[in-house]
Design an enzyme around this catalytic site. Structure first.
Site, mmCIF file in Angstrom:
data_model
loop_
_atom_site.group_PDB
_atom_site.id
_atom_site.type_symbol
_atom_site.label_atom_id
_atom_site.label_comp_id
_atom_site.label_asym_id
_atom_site.label_seq_id
_atom_site.Cartn_x
_atom_site.Cartn_y
_atom_site.Cartn_z
ATOM 1 N N SER A 149 -8.970 3.004 3.022
ATOM 2 C CA SER A 149 -7.962 3.566 2.140
ATOM 3 C C SER A 149 -7.048 2.537 1.480
ATOM 4 C CB SER A 149 -7.102 4.546 2.956
ATOM 5 O OG SER A 149 -6.402 3.839 3.976
ATOM 6 N N LYS A 209 0.857 -1.196 0.000
ATOM 7 C CA LYS A 209 0.000 0.000 0.000
ATOM 8 C C LYS A 209 0.890 1.243 0.000
ATOM 9 C CE LYS A 209 -3.611 2.218 2.821
ATOM 10 N NZ LYS A 209 -4.484 2.077 3.984
ATOM 11 N N SER A 233 -9.619 1.244 7.357
ATOM 12 C CA SER A 233 -9.039 1.215 6.013
ATOM 13 C C SER A 233 -8.570 -0.142 5.534
ATOM 14 C CB SER A 233 -7.869 2.209 5.935
ATOM 15 O OG SER A 233 -8.370 3.517 5.960
#
Lengths: 785, 479
Positions: B152, B76, B176
């Site tokens: 996210s 990520k 997230s």
């Protein structure tokens, strides 16, 4: 004024509440007429009762006189009635012999409570009767501290039982499965506690006796009642019922109740958890619960000879039961479990009763259905310091029954008889699982994913009983019942003790088992009763009780072995007297009971080295119980009623070597108090013509008992004797009452039984006490219309 | 055997076993994965930084013998430094930034045998439940390209859901990991606070709200990932000791009979999507069938106050990030550098006094205890993961939606079930146990447990995965 042509009133025998008067041709129609005329139903009722008119022919005449007086000069009559009222002892009709009879005429040891006595005593379930009824107590079991294993015990019979109870509960004549013992008393006519085997007429599982709950039948009289109750434990109870005629032949009663309480036990471990969050003090209850219950009853007078009664009822109680109890000897009301899970009890059922009168007999058909469930998960260790031990036992019981009876109806005959057939199917499922990862004896834990016993029971019986009046004073009664029962067990087990024999060497069992066994038995009875005078009855009775065998509730594969039927032979003498113009009643019975093959909870061991204890049921060879029951009621002065009850039970094993080889002969049964004593009084004072003040005080003493089987992990604990004092003061108006009460006035700390969290650190000795509430002050407001 | 054809049969541990056994080489595996990226990324846009050349190179070299030996790594792209690789953080000012060191997680992932294949998209600065930013644009859901895969961890979730790779790195500061796991049909564990360290140089996000982790297709991959990246370093603000038994082995153990509470009532009071309620109800039934005790519970605390404290605390946090960015690049952000929301958030944060901020932080710590106390009365508490279905692209976006409305909507409607456990620090895992036939979308169910009981959640998740497997449920767009 009433119609001059109206016929005089007739009296139907009944108790204070159930008295009915018939005026004119319309049967039972006229309490309401009287009320309309004089606007004071209560006072008229009082007069009727105060005149002592409910018994005998003499009374009938007196009623005529009294009522006539009332009709002619109501104010005078009422004044007289007020002056005279409440100095006699309430009489109660009971159905101990499956027909309505006056309590004093029945040669059976019966404690009966009318609806008003239940209400005044705030007796809303059977637990409140402990100590009040001589010889009545309850038994528990090592498997659970909850109510799912509580059984009623009368005269010591049924102590430590594991399968079926020895004192069964009946609701309007229909047998309730074991969980039904805790049925909520809602809109009742009365309850009767029948002592001694009732095997002939009541049938199965009544060796100790029977709790017979009789609900109020719908009638043409419009009745409505609401009551509200609150106490210092934030208990709020609302009750309501309404009943009356839908037509001239169809009557209905609808009643309901909602109760919620915060209880009297605290959960300090959880309080601390929450308090640590914010610092705010938050009390967390360990026994907060709520309950809904309701009943619908329909009565149809289809013809002069045919009456149909249909009732359905249900209740659901959900919340915390304070399981597994408080640490023993803490002197506290604190349940220290780190988690609490709701327990839930559901009780749904109904019955249809058809009464049909023929020229030769009254025929009664009773069809009953009942479904009961109890879900009782709890923290097994009861400590916040030992985590993750959960025990879960779910019990489902279903019963469908059918009885048909034929009873003689020739009141002029010296011979009365009753006979019938009975059949039932019952399902008793116990679904048990537990996860005990933190134990001392088993450091890698015990994990039981299922220990499920599914019992299908069916049975049939034929019975008959006849009484013959040899003379006006001497009655002979003989009877008998032949019963047959089949019990089928389907059992599934999956349990595991990791690394019991070392790393990687697990011990466990997975499997299932099916078995079936049948039992039959004959339960005769014979009785002689002699009326020394119209008011004094002496009797002697022999009666036999029979309880079929079965299979253990929570066995392992080795112990899913059937146990034998149990038999009780009861020899009894008794005397009942009503003296001093019904100001003194006396009821005494003495008994000797021989128990053969008594079913008792025990422990056996499995594993290579017999290191794993599991519960089992065994049969003690011979036991006996003997003692007496005494009840005295007196009305020494106007407005004052005194009562005294004494029960003495001496119950011991005579031949019993338990499963670990200990000879228990001579040992007293657990859970049986030798003495139960109750003393009470109620004084009613008329403040004005419209208001009464009533004061009541009761004292109960329950002797010491032992709790537990005393076999290995099912340890035996000495429970001290205890006393309870309850007091109430009530102000009663025309159609309302306001009661202020205090139960356990002395605020005594009372332990009733002990649950031992066996296996738990440090040495498997981890007892928890089940307590009665501390002093409970509350108020009740009731309106009746 | 052709790994290209059979790739989907394996989870990450399965792929690693193939490499370890010599059934397939790390290079072959990397090529297959690059091919899968190229196949679906044009439709979904989950690649933030294309690392395929680096991946090919690394695959040829020595690979540590960890549990994920030779498995391509999807990292990520949010404050996750892999030395020499871009770290865009979904933010214009960072679009050309190249990390100068390895973060702790990256070091451990490398030691665990991962080989970097891609950095995955995130919303700007990671603060959104949708994958939207000015650098890489919107990331789309393989279940429905008009919707977000969640945020996210947007790119990671889209890639794993589309079966490009069975596991990808993620992080969770308000949901997230769990929200995109729920929206994309994946396993998403937010570990206990202190289980996995941040940075460096960052060593905390939002006073313990944030943690690293992963999204995966199988529970065992998540368990093994926790073994690989878990373990605090000296001086960590919320250090938590690693278990003596690795999570992977522990997750295979029977969870025993658990006391489970459940609720479908949102603590924010918002309506809950019917399919989410249904998914919880089915899960409750499943848990009962598995022998657990399940009963309904409810949360009771002032969510509005909770939400306000979070908004201000995060405003201050983003204000700091804003300042750090300005300092790093030597200039104040201009109008095109950030989306409107981030400007507003930074501004709101700057308007707070130190006392305001201290009060917010303290208040949230009190809420943390409250939420934890209400949760740990049970072994596990089950809730929906999401109160709403995966939003359409553009719904409640950081460009057009007013600041207050955005915060209120994201906190109150999108993550009312997840962010409480970022506050409490309790572990929580989302499992793909429901499916909306109406919308063709997966539905997540969240399980939360007491602090440190990640292992318990993994054991229960393994048991449920076995009883109600989800691995064969494929989105319309997949590699």
């Amino acid at each position: 004024m009433l119609d001059k042509n109206m016929a005089g009133p007739e009296v139907q025998q009944g108790n204070f509440e159930s008295i009915k008067i018939s005026i004119g041709n319309k049967k039972g129609s006229n309490m309401s007429i009287i009320t309309k005329k004089f606007g004071n139903k209560r006072k008229v009722k009082r007069q009727l009762s105060s005149d002592g008119l409910r018994t005998g022919i003499a009374a009938k005449g007196a009623l005529l006189l009294g009522l006539t007086t009332a009709l002619v000069a109501p104010e005078m009559a009422l004044a007289e009635a007020a002056a005279e009222r409440n100095f006699q002892i309430e009489e109660i009709v009971v159905s101990a012999r499956k027909r309505d009879e006056n309590l004093k005429d029945v040669p059976v040891s019966v404690a009966a409570f009318s609806s008003s006595a239940l209400e005044k005593g705030r007796i809303d379930n059977v637990e409140k009767l402990m100590g009040t009824v001589p010889g009545l107590y309850f038994s528990s079991n090592v498997l659970s501290p909850g109510k799912d294993f509580v059984n009623l015990v009368i005269r010591g019979v049924g102590a430590l039982t594991t399968g079926s109870p020895s004192t069964a509960t009946f609701l309007d004549g229909v047998y309730m499965p074991a969980l039904g013992f805790d049925t909520n008393f809602l809109d009742l006519e009365r309850i009767e506690i029948l002592r001694g085997p009732q095997g002939t007429l009541f049938g199965r599982n009544t060796e100790g006796g029977a709790l017979n709950i009789v609900t109020r039948k719908p009638s043409e009289e419009f009745r409505a009642k609401v009551a509200f109750e609150a106490d210092e434990f934030r208990t709020f109870k609302a009750q309501g019922m309404v009943g009356g005629a839908l037509s001239d032949k169809v009557f209905v009663n609808v009643g309901g109740e909602f109760t919620t309480t915060d209880g009297y036990l605290n959960a300090p471990t959880i309080s601390a958890l929450l308090d640590n969050a914010t610092g705010a003090n938050r009390d967390v209850s360990a026994d907060a619960w709520r309950r809904y219950s309701g009943r619908l009853a329909l009565r149809v007078l289809a013809s002069d000879d045919l009456e149909i009664n249909i009732s359905i009822d249900g209740s659901n109680r959900k919340g915390l039961d304070g399981l597994p109890g408080v640490p023993r000897d803490c002197g506290c009301y604190d349940v220290f479990s780190e988690f609490l899970i709701d327990n839930e009890y559901t009780n749904v059922g109904g019955s249809a009763t058809i009464d049909y009168s023929t020229s030769w007999a009254d025929i009664t058909s009773i069809t009953g259905y009942r479904k009961l469930t109890a879900f009782l998960p709890f923290d097994f260790d009861g400590r916040g310091t030992i985590v993750d031990n959960i025990h879960d036992l779910q019990t489902n019981q279903k019963l469908l029954s059918q009885e048909i009876r034929f009873a003689s109806n020739n009141e002029d005959s010296d011979l009365t008889w009753i006979t019938g057939l009975y059949g039932f199917k019952e399902e008793k499922n116990s679904i048990r699982s537990y996860s005990l990862p933190n134990l001392a004896a088993f450091p890698n834990g015990i994990f039981v994913y299922e220990q499920d016993q599914f019992l299908d029971i069916e049975g049939y019986a034929a019975f008959g009983q006849a009484s013959y009046a040899v003379t006006d004073k001497l009655d002979v009664t003989v009877g008998g019942r032949y019963s047959w029962e089949k019990v089928k067990s389907d059992f599934a087990l999956d349990f595991n003790i990791p690394n019991l024999f070392g790393p990687g060497l697990d011990f466990g069992q997975t499997g299932s088992d099916s078995d079936a066994i049948s039992f039959s038995g004959f339960t005769p009875m014979a009785s002689l009763s002699y009326k020394v005078t119209e008011d004094i009855l002496i009797y002697t009775t022999f009666s036999r009780g029979f309880k079929a065998g079965g299979f253990p509730t929570a066995p392992v594969l080795e112990s899913n072995i059937s146990f034998k039927a149990e038999k009780a032979d009861n020899f009894e003498i008794g005397v009942k007297a009503t003296l001093l113009d019904n100001r003194l009643t006396f009821d005494f019975s003495a008994y000797h009971i021989k128990l053969i093959d008594q079913q008792v909870a025990s422990i056996i061991f499995i594993g290579d080295n017999n290191e794993v204890p599991v519960s089992a049921t065994s049969n003690a060879g011979k036991s006996r119980s003997q003692g007496f029951d005494l009840s005295v009621k007196a009305a020494p002065i106007d407005g004052l009623i005194l009562n005294m009850s004494v029960g003495y039970v001496d119950a011991i094993y005579q031949e019993y070597i338990d499963t670990i080889g200990t000879n228990r002969a001579g040992e007293a049964f657990p859970f049986v108090p030798k003495w139960t004593v109750a003393l009470g009084g109620e004084y009613t004072y008329q403040i004005t013509a419209d208001y009464d003040l009533s004061l009541s005080l009761s004292y109960r003493y329950i002797d010491k008992i032992t709790s537990g089987a005393g076999v290995d992990v099912d340890l035996s604990f000495d429970i001290a004797s205890y006393s309870l004092v309850d007091a109430a003061i009530a102000l009663e108006g025309e159609n309302w009452s306001l009661t202020l009460y205090a139960d356990n006035l002395a605020n005594s700390y009372i332990e009733t039984r002990v649950f031992n969290s066996f296996f738990v650190a440090p040495d498997g000795f981890h007892p928890q006490s089940i307590l009665l509430p501390p002093r409970r002050v509350g108020v009740r407001l009731a309106f009746e219309f | 055997m052709s790994i290209k054809d059979e790739f989907q049969k394996y989870d990450a541990l399965g792929l690693a076993a193939l490499v370890k056994n010599g059934d397939v080489s790390a290079s072959e595996l990397m090529e297959v994965v690059i091919g899968r990226i190229e196949k679906v990324n044009p439709e979904l846009n989950f690649v933030a930084v294309d690392c395929s050349e680096l991946g090919r190179e690394l695959a040829k070299g020595d690979i540590p013998d960890g549990p994920f030996h030779g498995v391509p790594y999807f990292l990520k792209d949010l404050f996750t430094d892999w030395k020499g690789v871009q770290c865009k953080n979904g933010t214009m000012m960072y679009k050309d930034y190249v990390s100068e060191h390895d973060g702790i997680t990256v070091e451990r992932a490398k030691a665990g045998g991962f080989i970097l294949a891609s950095k995955t998209t995130v919303p700007e600065m990671g603060w959104a439940a949708a994958g939207e930013n000015l650098v890489t644009g919107n990331t789309l859901s393989p279940w429905d390209v008009t919707r977000t895969p969640g945020g996210s961890s947007s790119g990671s979730a889209a890639a794993v859901a589309a079966r490009v790779i069975p596991i990808a790195n993620g992080s969770d500061g308000g949901g997230s990991i769990r929200l995109p796991a729920a929206m994309s049909g994946l396993v998403g564990l937010k570990p206990s606070r202190g289980r996995i360290p941040w940075g460096p140089p960052i060593c905390d996000f939002g006073y313990g709200f944030g943690t690293e982790g992963c999204v995966s297709l199988t529970v065992r991959d998540t368990a093994a990932y926790l073994d690989v990246v878990g373990g605090s370093v000296p001086g960590d603000p919320y250090a938590y000791p690693s278990p003596e038994t690795p999570f992977l082995g522990d997750s295979m153990r029977d969870p025993g009979k658990l006391r489970i509470g459940f609720t479908t009532v949102s603590p924010s009071g918002c309506d809950v999507w019917d399919d989410a309620v249904t998914a919880v109800q089915k899960t409750v039934k499943l848990c009962e069938d598995l022998g657990h005790h399940v009963e309904e519970m409810s949360y009771d605390y002032d969510f509005e106050a909770f939400q306000n404290h979070i908004t201000r605390m995060l405003g201050a946090t983003y204000s700091l990030a804003f300042d750090n960015t300005a300092e790093l690049f030597g200039r104040e952000p201009s109008g095109d550098d950030f989306m409107n929301f981030m400007y507003a958030s930074s501004k709101a944060g700057k308007n707070l006094t130190g006392a305001d901020h201290a009060r917010d932080v303290e208040a949230l710590r009190v809420f943390a205890r409250e939420i934890a106390a209400q949760t740990v009365r049970y072994d596990v508490v089950i809730t929906p993961t999401m109160a709403i279905k995966a939003p359409k692209i553009g719904w409640c976006n950081m460009t057009d939606t007013p600041y207050d409305e955005y915060n209120r909507t994201v906190l109150g409607d999108v993550c009312p079930f997840t962010i409480p456990h970022n506050c409490s620090g309790l572990p929580a895992i989302s499992l793909p146990l429901g499916f909306s036939e109406t919308d063709g979308l997966p539905v997540g169910v969240q399980f939360a447990a007491a602090h440190g009981r990640d292992g318990l959640l993994l054991r229960l998740a393994t048991q449920i995965e076995s009883a109600a497997p989800w691995i064969d449920r494929l989105p319309p767009i997949h590699a």
